[in-house]
Design an enzyme around this catalytic site. Structure first.
Site, PDB file in Angstrom:
ATOM      1  CE  LYS A 135      -4.695 -29.529  -7.588  1.00 13.57           C
ATOM      2  NZ  LYS A 135      -4.816 -30.914  -8.001  1.00 13.57           N
ATOM      3  CG  ASP A 153      -7.645 -27.622 -11.272  1.00 12.83           C
ATOM      4  OD1 ASP A 153      -7.675 -26.544 -11.907  1.00 12.83           O
ATOM      5  OD2 ASP A 153      -8.662 -28.322 -11.120  1.00 12.83           O
TER       6      ASP A 153
END
Ligand code: SF4
Length: 224
Positions: A135, A153
């Site tokens: 991420k 997310d």
């Protein structure tokens, strides 16, 4: 839960996810013209540090901490010049401060030794930095205009499920579904659109469907 949204889209005759993706992106882009990264930074190194600090906390909290942090630590070397306890204190409010301080110092060490104090350009090289997961690497690449994947997310996960884009729970599998669906030129802005829509309208507990631009004809989860 997510599985039923895909079936619901079919049942309501909303069109397949491939048919809906472009109008959804366009409508959200018109609705959230200001949808960009909320973290504040002035360089690639500050971007990387901000994203590393943002794990398990809010962007607002990170900005509060980095406002003074970036005044004090101006170069990668500065993170190694102080005792680790001092760095821990300086980032304490972002949570998980011991692990984050260790990762920051490990990463800064590698930037100095291998990259002349710069952030590597390559996605795989980013992933090899301590404390940098997929991420984080995705956010850094996207902000530098070279998105290699799609940031997933908590907002992106929730909205992708509600919009019937994925049935998955695992972020890596969700990203895989999104990569197949979202046009490549939208990989960087797509997560920002979902994040801002998630914050402003499609709340985790109380989605405000009555004022959502997707409710009428594009969202299988609408409550109106
Ligand atoms: S219609 Fe409701 S559930 Fe669907 S995206 Fe909008 S707020 Fe979320």
């Amino acid at each position: 839960m997510a599985r039923s949204y895909v079936a619901e889209a079919r049942r309501r005759g909303l069109g397949t996810r491939r048919e809906r993706i472009r109008p959804i992106v366009e409508r959200l882009a018109a609705e959230h013209e200001d949808a960009t990264i909320a973290l504040r930074f002035r360089s690639d190194v500050e971007l990387l540090i901000s994203v590393m600090l943002s794990a398990q906390t809010t962007d607002v909290n990170v900005n509060r901490v980095t406002e003074t942090l970036f005044q004090k630590y101006r170069r990668p070397e500065d993170y190694l010049a102080v005792p680790v306890e001092e760095l821990e204190r300086d980032i304490f409010q972002t949570g998980f401060f011991r692990q984050k301080a260790k990762s920051l110092r490990g990463t800064m060490q590698i930037l100095i030794e291998d990259y002349d104090g710069r952030v590597p350009e390559d996605f795989d090289a980013l992933l090899r930095l301590p404390g940098v997961a997929r991420k984080t690497a995705n956010v850094v690449m996207a902000e530098r205009g070279n998105a290699q994947g799609i940031v997933v997310d908590t907002h992106v996960r929730r909205l992708s499920q509600r919009l019937g884009f994925t049935r998955q729970e695992d972020p890596v599998k969700i990203e895989r579904d999104l990569i197949r669906l979202v046009p490549r030129e939208d990989w960087a802005r797509f997560p920002h659109l979902l994040i801002w829509h998630g914050r402003r309208v499609c709340d985790a507990r109380r989605p405000a469907c009555e004022r959502c631009v997707l409710a009428a004809d594009l969202c299988p989860s609408t409550r109106v």
